[in-house]
Write a protein that holds these residues in place. Structure first.
Motif, PDB file in Angstrom:
ATOM      1  N   ILE A 195       0.832  -1.205   0.000  1.00 53.29           N
ATOM      2  CA  ILE A 195       0.000   0.000   0.000  1.00 53.29           C
ATOM      3  C   ILE A 195       0.864   1.251   0.000  1.00 53.29           C
ATOM      4  O   ILE A 195       0.529   2.261  -0.641  1.00 53.29           O
ATOM      5  N   MET A 196       1.998   1.215   0.693  1.00 56.10           N
ATOM      6  CA  MET A 196       2.908   2.358   0.694  1.00 56.10           C
ATOM      7  C   MET A 196       3.470   2.602  -0.704  1.00 56.10           C
ATOM      8  O   MET A 196       3.613   3.751  -1.137  1.00 56.10           O
ATOM      9  N   TRP A 197       3.793   1.525  -1.427  1.00 52.64           N
ATOM     10  CA  TRP A 197       4.266   1.658  -2.815  1.00 52.64           C
ATOM     11  C   TRP A 197       3.221   2.399  -3.651  1.00 52.64           C
ATOM     12  O   TRP A 197       3.544   3.320  -4.404  1.00 52.64           O
ATOM     13  N   LEU A 198       1.976   1.992  -3.494  1.00 53.59           N
ATOM     14  CA  LEU A 198       0.898   2.622  -4.255  1.00 53.59           C
ATOM     15  C   LEU A 198       0.690   4.067  -3.827  1.00 53.59           C
ATOM     16  O   LEU A 198       0.515   4.963  -4.671  1.00 53.59           O
ATOM     17  N   THR A 199       0.748   4.332  -2.526  1.00 49.68           N
ATOM     18  CA  THR A 199       0.571   5.688  -2.013  1.00 49.68           C
ATOM     19  C   THR A 199       1.656   6.620  -2.531  1.00 49.68           C
ATOM     20  O   THR A 199       1.389   7.776  -2.894  1.00 49.68           O
ATOM     21  N   ASP A 200       2.892   6.127  -2.599  1.00 49.66           N
ATOM     22  CA  ASP A 200       3.998   6.944  -3.108  1.00 49.66           C
ATOM     23  C   ASP A 200       3.784   7.309  -4.572  1.00 49.66           C
ATOM     24  O   ASP A 200       4.112   8.425  -4.995  1.00 49.66           O
ATOM     25  N   VAL A 201       3.249   6.378  -5.361  1.00 52.33           N
ATOM     26  CA  VAL A 201       2.995   6.671  -6.778  1.00 52.33           C
ATOM     27  C   VAL A 201       1.898   7.733  -6.904  1.00 52.33           C
ATOM     28  O   VAL A 201       2.021   8.678  -7.691  1.00 52.33           O
ATOM     29  N   TYR A 202       0.835   7.602  -6.129  1.00 49.56           N
ATOM     30  CA  TYR A 202      -0.231   8.607  -6.144  1.00 49.56           C
ATOM     31  C   TYR A 202       0.325   9.990  -5.794  1.00 49.56           C
ATOM     32  O   TYR A 202       0.014  10.991  -6.437  1.00 49.56           O
TER      33      TYR A 202
END
Length: 355
Positions: A195-202
């Protein structure tokens, strides 16, 4: 007014075999994944630029599906059907959160399983290198969506969390029919990392824009991640036109300034040295293992090959044809391009290194 009827197909047209490739392309274009605009769980941990394109709702530029991928998809469905009939559970469970969606292959409480059909080479790569982190990300997010009730499936009550304690990934070789299963306990830390990976991309898309998000693939012809990407042309530009661009690659378009060139040359030199050193270590370990095989903790070593085989002696065949007065069959091929990077100081009569 006389109606004009369409011309009846000729006998040749009626006998002509329909195009399977055209049918596959049409079917793929109708699938939800081809029209998907939200990030799928299977894309987590793979390429940040691809995920950024999804977030920005960019239209895919490369959506053609080959017959091999189509057959893999149909095999995938058949295997899931067999698992469900034999063992129960739910297959192809729709899941949807605020920022990610997915379709869990098989939920057989309390375990979430993802099935991946792969080629012989992909299967061998998993056996030798293990499960890629992005595949664990995928099943971990499936488990999280199920546990938190973020479902989009009529077979499950919306908002009700499900009991998920285990993760499982099954790899099936399309060539041999072999399968191998990897299992792990549900790990909140793994889910948080995904989820952190996805949050960083957002955050990167919002703060800097899509084009500022780094690529995680090395481009077409080098990285299969890029070869099959639905945003290949959008990310790397259109295919190279030999008539206007010559013998270049899409990656070479990134080398614009002198600083870009210097950086690329030094990268090549550094990775060449690392490759040579890694090969020395590998060959040394190989020689130490001669005559030995069997389990070694979580690994297994075995030898194959070494038997005698018969093959054509090309030199002798050419000599024999010449003796018989036969014209040697030939064909024209383009030799591979080679690159040579040397130290400028090794030759005092050269002001700069070779191109």
């Amino acid at each position: 007014m006389t109606a004009v009827l369409p011309a009846r197909p000729s006998a040749a047209e009626r006998r002509a075999a329909p195009s399977l490739a055209a049918a596959v392309r049409d079917l793929d274009s109708r699938r939800a994944r081809s029209r998907q605009r939200m990030i799928g769980a299977s894309e987590l941990g793979e390429c940040r630029r691809r995920a950024a394109y999804r977030i920005a709702r960019r239209r895919p530029t490369n959506t053609r599906t080959g017959l091999q991928a189509f057959m893999g998809t149909e095999l995938h469905r058949g295997v899931l059907r067999a698992l469900r009939r034999q063992y129960g559970g739910l297959t192809e469970v729709g899941l949807r959160g605020e920022q990610v969606r997915g379709r869990c292959d098989w939920w057989h409480a309390p375990v979430v399983e993802d099935l991946k059909t792969t080629s012989r080479f992909g299967f061998e790569r998993v056996l030798t290198r293990g499960v890629p982190v992005r595949h664990w990300f995928q099943v971990a997010v499936y488990a999280w969506l199920l546990r938190t009730g973020q479902t989009a499936d009529r077979r499950l009550p919306a908002g009700d969390g499900q009991d998920v304690d285990g993760l499982r990934i099954r790899y099936l070789s399309r060539d041999s029919g072999e399968d191998v299963v990897f299992e792990a306990d549900h790990d909140p830390a793994l889910t948080a990392e995904a989820i952190m990976w996805l949050t960083d991309v957002y955050a990167a898309v919002e703060d800097e824009g899509v084009d500022a998000v780094p690529r995680d693939g090395f481009g077409p012809g080098v990285d299969t991640m890029c070869d099959w990407c639905p945003f290949l042309d959008l990310c790397w530009g259109p295919p190279v036109d030999p008539e206007t661009e010559g013998e270049v690659s899409r990656q070479s378009r990134l080398t614009v300034t002198d600083e870009d060139y210097v950086e690329a040359v030094h990268d090549y030199d550094a990775w060449r040295a690392a490759e040579n050193e890694a090969k020395r270590h590998k060959e040394y370990a190989r020689e130490r293992l001669r005559g030995r095989s069997g389990p070694a903790d979580d690994l297994y070593c075995e030898w194959s090959g070494g038997g005698l085989r018969t093959q054509v002696d090309k030199d002798a065949a050419v000599e024999r044809l010449v003796e018989l007065g036969e014209v040697l069959p030939t064909r024209r091929t383009r030799s591979p391009q080679t690159i040579r990077v040397t130290r400028s100081g090794t030759r005092q009569d050269r002001a700069a290194g070779p191109a």
